[in-house]
Design a protein around this motif. Structure first.
Motif, PDB file in Angstrom:
ATOM      1  N   THR A  23       5.450   3.306  -2.725  1.00  0.00           N
ATOM      2  CA  THR A  23       6.504   3.959  -1.940  1.00  0.00           C
ATOM      3  C   THR A  23       7.385   2.933  -1.231  1.00  0.00           C
ATOM      4  O   THR A  23       8.612   3.050  -1.211  1.00  0.00           O
ATOM      5  CB  THR A  23       5.876   4.905  -0.896  1.00  0.00           C
ATOM      6  OG1 THR A  23       5.118   5.909  -1.578  1.00  0.00           O
ATOM      7  CG2 THR A  23       6.947   5.569  -0.042  1.00  0.00           C
ATOM      8  N   ILE A  24       6.752   1.906  -0.655  1.00  0.00           N
ATOM      9  CA  ILE A  24       7.517   0.849   0.025  1.00  0.00           C
ATOM     10  C   ILE A  24       8.453   0.157  -0.960  1.00  0.00           C
ATOM     11  O   ILE A  24       9.630  -0.111  -0.653  1.00  0.00           O
ATOM     12  CB  ILE A  24       6.566  -0.166   0.689  1.00  0.00           C
ATOM     13  CG1 ILE A  24       5.831   0.488   1.861  1.00  0.00           C
ATOM     14  CG2 ILE A  24       7.334  -1.395   1.176  1.00  0.00           C
ATOM     15  CD1 ILE A  24       4.713  -0.363   2.442  1.00  0.00           C
ATOM     16  N   ASN A  25       7.948  -0.111  -2.161  1.00  0.00           N
ATOM     17  CA  ASN A  25       8.783  -0.772  -3.175  1.00  0.00           C
ATOM     18  C   ASN A  25       9.941   0.118  -3.625  1.00  0.00           C
ATOM     19  O   ASN A  25      11.029  -0.377  -3.943  1.00  0.00           O
ATOM     20  CB  ASN A  25       7.923  -1.186  -4.365  1.00  0.00           C
ATOM     21  CG  ASN A  25       7.023  -2.379  -4.050  1.00  0.00           C
ATOM     22  OD1 ASN A  25       7.325  -3.170  -3.159  1.00  0.00           O
ATOM     23  ND2 ASN A  25       5.913  -2.484  -4.759  1.00  0.00           N
ATOM     24  N   GLN A  26       9.698   1.421  -3.646  1.00  0.00           N
ATOM     25  CA  GLN A  26      10.790   2.343  -3.976  1.00  0.00           C
ATOM     26  C   GLN A  26      11.884   2.274  -2.910  1.00  0.00           C
ATOM     27  O   GLN A  26      13.084   2.259  -3.221  1.00  0.00           O
ATOM     28  CB  GLN A  26      10.253   3.771  -4.074  1.00  0.00           C
ATOM     29  CG  GLN A  26       9.424   4.040  -5.310  1.00  0.00           C
ATOM     30  CD  GLN A  26       8.802   5.432  -5.285  1.00  0.00           C
ATOM     31  OE1 GLN A  26       9.309   6.344  -4.640  1.00  0.00           O
ATOM     32  NE2 GLN A  26       7.690   5.594  -5.978  1.00  0.00           N
ATOM     33  N   ARG A  27      11.473   2.257  -1.649  1.00  0.00           N
ATOM     34  CA  ARG A  27      12.444   2.157  -0.552  1.00  0.00           C
ATOM     35  C   ARG A  27      13.204   0.833  -0.623  1.00  0.00           C
ATOM     36  O   ARG A  27      14.407   0.775  -0.354  1.00  0.00           O
ATOM     37  CB  ARG A  27      11.734   2.272   0.797  1.00  0.00           C
ATOM     38  CG  ARG A  27      11.008   3.576   1.024  1.00  0.00           C
ATOM     39  CD  ARG A  27      11.964   4.750   1.152  1.00  0.00           C
ATOM     40  NE  ARG A  27      11.240   5.991   1.332  1.00  0.00           N
ATOM     41  CZ  ARG A  27      10.858   6.789   0.330  1.00  0.00           C
ATOM     42  NH1 ARG A  27      11.150   6.469  -0.922  1.00  0.00           N
ATOM     43  NH2 ARG A  27      10.187   7.896   0.572  1.00  0.00           N
ATOM     44  N   LYS A  28      12.513  -0.213  -1.017  1.00  0.00           N
ATOM     45  CA  LYS A  28      13.155  -1.518  -1.157  1.00  0.00           C
ATOM     46  C   LYS A  28      14.227  -1.465  -2.240  1.00  0.00           C
ATOM     47  O   LYS A  28      15.332  -2.008  -2.069  1.00  0.00           O
ATOM     48  CB  LYS A  28      12.106  -2.583  -1.495  1.00  0.00           C
ATOM     49  CG  LYS A  28      12.662  -3.994  -1.642  1.00  0.00           C
ATOM     50  CD  LYS A  28      11.556  -4.959  -2.022  1.00  0.00           C
ATOM     51  CE  LYS A  28      12.088  -6.363  -2.240  1.00  0.00           C
ATOM     52  NZ  LYS A  28      11.010  -7.295  -2.687  1.00  0.00           N
TER      53      LYS A  28
END
Length: 273
Positions: A174-179
């Motif tokens: 999820t964090i990588n998607q936001r990035k």
């Protein structure tokens, strides 16, 4: 480091460490053994005799990532496949369609390097606990498990590729998607994660703040739930920093695993030299 298996009577384990019980025997992992002990092949044969092979001489064999816990693939093993895995430390299976052994990675070079082998409580299922050299699935996916059943039930005509992830790795995803959204033209919805990704000072201040609050739960003897909550905050903010630095949580787990065999004092001293 070569590993040997020492088979000892159940009542003779004094001084032994890292032992496992199998019914009336204890199997001890040791670096050396004296000549009076039975040969390595005999020890392996003894273990193979303890496996409950089916009527075709097979048992389910599952490969699992030693650092992420991800289930990589499932196949079958016979006596020779398990024996080969133990000796070569490469995940080896028995192909029912070809009626022959095959080592994962023998054509793709994406081997699964086995660190340990486990039998289940009924001794009819095997886990190869190891580190893959690359994607495990023949499709190029990281694992062979990427089809969520809930999604298939909601949309039977649409297959969604979504790796089976445990909590920590789902958060990382999820964090990588936001990035990715922060660098795209369609920025998507506002989120706290995006704010942190775009503001190094804010992110670092939050990591320090959350770490301090975690320590306060010890200093002020707060309840366990509070400690778990503050640790979750520390993990989340630290993982945002990892994403910014391009470091996977799997890499962190690998570093921790490699430190298991060292004392904390030795490890710290090695970093000073």
């Amino acid at each position: 480091m070569s590993i040997s298996l020492k088979v000892l009577p159940k009542n003779n384990i004094s001084g032994a460490s890292n032992f496992k019980r199998y019914n009336n025997v204890v199997v001890v992992c040791t670096k050396k053994y004296s000549h009076q002990h039975i040969s390595l092949q005999s020890k392996v044969d003894f273990l193979l005799d303890r496996v409950k092979w089916d009527d075709k001489g097979l048992a389910v064999a599952i490969a699992q990532n030693v650092d992420t816990g991800a289930v990589l693939m499932q196949g079958f093993a016979n006596r020779e496949a398990l024996s080969t895995t133990i000796s070569s430390r490469k995940a080896t299976f028995y192909s029912r369609s070809r009626s022959s052994l095959w080592t994962k990675g023998e054509t793709s070079n994406n081997f699964i390097n086995v660190f340990d082998v486990f039998l289940d409580c009924d001794r009819d299922s095997i886990i190869y606990l190891g580190k893959p050299d690359g994607p495990t699935c023949h499709t190029g996916a990281e694992t062979c498990y990427y089809t969520p059943v809930d999604e298939l039930l909601k949309n039977p005509g649409v297959e969604k590729n979504e790796l089976a992830l445990t909590t920590l790795y789902a958060l990382e995803s999820t964090i990588n998607q936001r990035k990715a959204e922060t660098s795209s033209s369609s920025n998507g919805k506002p989120s706290w994660t995006k704010r942190l990704l775009l503001d190094d000072k804010l992110l670092c201040s939050k990591i320090r703040e959350e770490a301090d609050e975690l320590c306060r739960t010890l200093e002020q003897n707060e309840d366990e739930g509070r400690t778990a909550s503050e640790m979750a905050d520390v993990l989340y903010h630290a993982m945002v920093l990892l994403s910014l630095r391009g470091v996977k949580i799997e890499e962190v787990m690998q570093v921790l695993r490699q430190r298991f065999s060292k004392s904390g004092i030795e490890e710290k001293n090695s970093r000073k030299s």
